[in-house]
Design an enzyme around this catalytic site. Structure first.
Site, PDB file in Angstrom:
ATOM      1  N   GLU A 307       0.818  -1.209   0.000  1.00 46.75           N
ATOM      2  CA  GLU A 307       0.000   0.000   0.000  1.00 46.75           C
ATOM      3  C   GLU A 307       0.857   1.267   0.000  1.00 46.75           C
ATOM      4  OE1 GLU A 307      -4.079  -1.538   2.015  1.00 46.75           O
ATOM      5  OE2 GLU A 307      -2.642  -0.702   3.425  1.00 46.75           O
ATOM      6  N   ASP A 381      -8.207  -9.022   3.999  1.00 48.93           N
ATOM      7  CA  ASP A 381      -7.945  -7.878   4.859  1.00 48.93           C
ATOM      8  C   ASP A 381      -8.974  -7.757   5.984  1.00 48.93           C
ATOM      9  OD1 ASP A 381      -6.957  -5.568   5.866  1.00 48.93           O
ATOM     10  OD2 ASP A 381      -7.226  -4.355   4.073  1.00 48.93           O
ATOM     11  N   GLU A 409     -12.731  -2.050  12.054  1.00 48.92           N
ATOM     12  CA  GLU A 409     -12.736  -1.322  10.782  1.00 48.92           C
ATOM     13  C   GLU A 409     -13.806  -1.848   9.828  1.00 48.92           C
ATOM     14  OE1 GLU A 409      -8.954  -1.506   8.784  1.00 48.92           O
ATOM     15  OE2 GLU A 409      -9.709  -0.470   6.997  1.00 48.92           O
TER      16      GLU A 409
HETATM   17  C1  BDP Z   1      -6.187  -2.067   6.008  1.00 49.09           C
HETATM   18  C2  BDP Z   1      -6.485  -0.693   6.527  1.00 49.09           C
HETATM   19  C3  BDP Z   1      -5.300   0.247   6.393  1.00 49.09           C
HETATM   20  C4  BDP Z   1      -4.077  -0.409   7.010  1.00 49.09           C
HETATM   21  C5  BDP Z   1      -3.854  -1.766   6.380  1.00 49.09           C
HETATM   22  C6  BDP Z   1      -2.705  -2.545   7.014  1.00 49.09           C
HETATM   23  O1  BDP Z   1      -7.579  -0.146   5.805  1.00 49.09           O
HETATM   24  O2  BDP Z   1      -5.629   1.460   7.028  1.00 49.09           O
HETATM   25  O3  BDP Z   1      -2.959   0.397   6.848  1.00 49.09           O
HETATM   26  O4  BDP Z   1      -4.997  -2.559   6.574  1.00 49.09           O
HETATM   27  O5  BDP Z   1      -2.979  -3.525   7.698  1.00 49.09           O
HETATM   28  O6  BDP Z   1      -7.220  -2.925   6.392  1.00 49.09           O
HETATM   29  O7  BDP Z   1      -1.564  -2.204   6.806  1.00 49.09           O
END
Ligand code: BDP
Length: 717
Positions: A307, A381, A409
């Protein structure tokens, strides 16, 4: 008049004595003896015996907690003594802190540093209870266990308890930024008041440590995995060191998330290439500096090449190269590097679910022995439901650490009541079948399957500056359940719920039973109204609040909903079979064969693995479309049921907490209905089928749901 006064008196007695705001969590230490007159004798503790001339900070913490707990529970704090001269002494310590314990010659071998015994014994002719451990921290854990027995009104007259944690690192990952914003946090700001640290130590940090120690949590990552390099500057290291000082007596070690490009950003180097000698030197010096400030520093957590975060692949190196760079730096100090497997590449993948496995399995055996790879419970996720991550069982030479998300979340933020114990338990009990006689994910995580030297479990924290810590009273249960399951991954989420409900609300069976039953079905209800039958990743874009099955376009296909549900007029679901993305083949053969066949796939994962026609016959006999509608509706109905149950508890729970839970359940019902209606309105455009008889149509048009925007939803980015 007299009669009326009598009623008033009865009413006053029935009402809990004071308003509560949730700050005390499960450590409320309410009086128990009166409620259990038959146990009054057992519960009488006359003296807390711990003999040590120079008390260590952990011994002080243990005694303080026992005195505080026993005073609340039993009405008076026992006196401290150095001998058991009357019946009812509580003897706490280690063979080296207490000659009395040494004399009892209890079998503490095999309990390790953190384990303990709690035994009913006779000392010099007096009945006593002993809490014995090899090291102070074990005695502290034992003291919390003993207090828990009293808090939950268990018999304590004939105890023979032997406990040791099944995993070594039981860790909270805070996603907290230096500006106090918490990524995916729904409980206010960061609990760390960075600006005032290190000079102002909020007493709350001690309560944080107490709460964590009470459930066995022994590690905390203070900052976000999307880390700022500033976290590693001297000024901020001093702040972390102040927190480490508060946590140390409670057996909690501090870790930091490290930004891989820190050598460039704060070190003035031109590169962060893990094989560059200057980079290696920079990290070594940085690590020495951290250990000078925090001698028991745990190590680093790293999110790299995921990401948009920097990482070794930016220099053509592997995850192992990156992890080993840091591992070499912390090794002389006994530190650990926790490298996350939550990665996915920049190219549009054939299936994002496959990427962590594809990138990490070839690296098995290539990591230093002080590296752990942290794997999310499922391959996408933290969705409301995911099958277990195929990496579990697939990396015998690399210790894998479980990563759960405690903050909700994807399960309704702070307002939805969703007890995550069953989610954690479901993953831990899943059978990887990497060996013929069956091996669970728990056996991978606790190291017993592959003989891992390092073991652990991490939970993304749901803690913030809110008075009640977690944003809602019931979200405290998720923090609690995480800690208890990290200690013993095979414990039962129902038992944990009961324990928590007794300590948090009441021992009254008329409260415990309904609260536990609400909790136990609550996560399934969220799955039902958000993503039934294996659907996933259908939430609003960016902030992840509310339904967004129509989300498409944007920078990456695998950040959209349409990528995951693949609904067309022909059917719905992601084909991950051998005919589709072939993600099934990442599992051990017997599991792969099962998931490859829709008839044998557990129905809760049906659309995770299969793309099926709308008229596919489900196990109920109903066509798939009807079954989806039934699940969506069932989820909303469950929430309605929780509201009724909770309303029935008015008067048995203090009004302040009761009112907030009631208000949140009303929000949950409204939002569950929204999820159901929006999802049905959207998917009906593909299924083109009527709703089954008796099921209400969505309240609004699809256009209406699609038009809703939430630019200020909390926790975003
Ligand atoms: C996702 C979240 C994000 C996190 C990412 C992670 O939306 O904010 O940075 O996981 O685990 O679910 O790095």
């Amino acid at each position: 008049m007299l009669v009326a006064a009598g009623w008033l008196l009865m009413l006053l007695c029935a009402l809990p004595a004071r308003a509560e705001d949730g700050y005390e969590l499960w450590l409320r230490y309410q009086p128990v003896a009166a409620a259990k007159p038959e146990r009054a004798k057992d519960y009488r503790v006359h003296a807390t015996v711990l003999i040590a001339s120079d008390r260590t900070p952990t011994q002080v913490a243990t005694l303080t907690e026992l005195q505080r707990g026993l005073e609340g529970l039993l009405g008076s704090a026992p006196a401290l003594a150095d001998a058991a001269t009357v019946d009812g002494a509580l003897i706490v310590g280690t063979p080296s802190s207490s000659p009395l314990i040494e004399r009892l010659r209890l079998k503490t071998a095999g309990l390790g540093r953190e384990g303990y015994l709690i035994r009913s014994v006779v000392v010099d002719g007096h009945a006593a209870t002993v809490i014995a451990a090899n090291e102070d921290i074990g005695a502290l854990y034992g003291a919390f266990h003993y207090l828990r027995l009293l808090q939950t009104q268990q018999p304590v007259g004939a105890l023979d308890i032997r406990e040791a944690p099944r995993t070594q690192l039981r860790m909270l990952d805070h996603w907290d930024n230096l500006d106090r914003h918490v990524e995916r946090g729904y409980a206010g700001q960061s609990i760390w008041d960075w600006h005032k640290l290190p000079d102002y130590i909020d007493p709350r940090y001690t309560d944080y440590a107490r709460a964590n120690a009470s459930i066995g949590i022994n590690a905390t990552v203070l900052n976000n995995v999307n880390a700022s390099a500033q976290q590693l500057t001297p000024m901020v290291i001093a702040k972390a060191a102040a927190l480490a000082g508060v946590f140390r007596p409670y057996g909690i070690r501090v870790f930091l998330s490290a930004r891989f490009s820190a050598p460039v950003e704060i070190g003035g180097l031109k590169t962060a290439d893990p094989l560059d000698p200057q980079v290696r030197q920079w990290w070594k010096a940085k690590v020495d500096e951290i250990y000078a400030a925090i001698p028991d520093f745990g190590g680093f957590l790293v999110k790299a090449n995921s990401e948009g975060q920097p990482g070794p692949q930016d220099y053509g190196r592997t995850h192992a190269d990156g992890a080993n760079l840091l591992a070499d730096a912390v090794k002389p100090h006994g530190g650990t590097v926790i490298w996350r497997a939550f990665v996915y590449s920049h190219e549009t993948p054939d299936d994002r679910a496959k990427q962590a496995y594809s990138e990490f399995v070839p690296l098995d055996g290539k990591f230093r022995d002080n590296v752990m790879v942290q794997v999310k419970n499922g391959a996408i996720d933290f969705q409301p439901r995911e099958p277990f991550h195929p990496l579990f069982g697939a990396m015998p030479k690399t210790p894998l650490m479980m990563e759960f998300q405690i903050t909700k979340e994807y399960l309704g933020f702070a307002t939805h009541l969703a007890y995550l114990g069953p989610l954690f338990e479901e993953t831990l009990r899943a059978d990887t079948k990497v060996q013929a006689d069956g091996t669970t994910v728990a056996e991978v995580v606790d190291g017993s399957l592959h003989g891992y030297k390092l073991t652990g479990m991490a939970g993304v924290a749901n803690i913030g500056s809110d008075r009640n810590w977690s944003g809602s009273h019931f979200d405290q249960a998720n923090w609690y359940a995480f800690g208890r399951l990290a200690w013993n991954p095979e414990s039962s989420s129902r038992d944990i719920a009961e324990e928590w409900a007794r300590m948090t609300f009441s021992n009254d069976a008329g409260v415990v039973q309904p609260v536990v039953s609400m909790m136990m079905g609550s996560r399934e209800a969220v799955v039902d109204y958000m993503t039934p039958l294996g659907l996933h990743h259908l939430m609003g874009r960016g902030h992840h609040y509310g339904p967004g099955p129509w989300v498409e376009g944007g920078p990456r296909a695998d950040w959209t909903a349409v990528y995951y549900h693949r609904a067309t007029q022909d059917g719905i679901g992601f084909d991950r079979t051998t005919r589709g993305s072939d993600a099934v083949s990442q599992y051990a053969k017997p599991v792969a064969a099962q998931f490859n066949d829709p008839q044998r796939t557990p129905e809760e994962f049906l659309l995770w693995f299969h793309h099926l026609p709308w008229d596919y016959t489900t196990t109920s006999g109903r066509p798939l479309w009807d079954e989806l509608v039934v699940h969506y509706t069932q989820g909303v109905d469950y929430v309605r049921g929780m509201r009724t149950t909770w309303a029935g508890l008015a008067g048995r729970i203090d009004p302040e907490r009761h009112a907030q839970v009631a208000a949140f359940l009303a929000i949950q019902e409204k939002e569950a209905q929204w999820w159901r209606d929006a999802s049905i309105a959207y998917f009906q455009t593909f299924s083109q089928r009527p709703l089954p008889a008796g099921y209400a149509p969505p309240a609004h048009t699809l256009d209406y749901y699609e038009s809703l925007e939430f630019p200020f939803a909390p926790g975003n980015g």
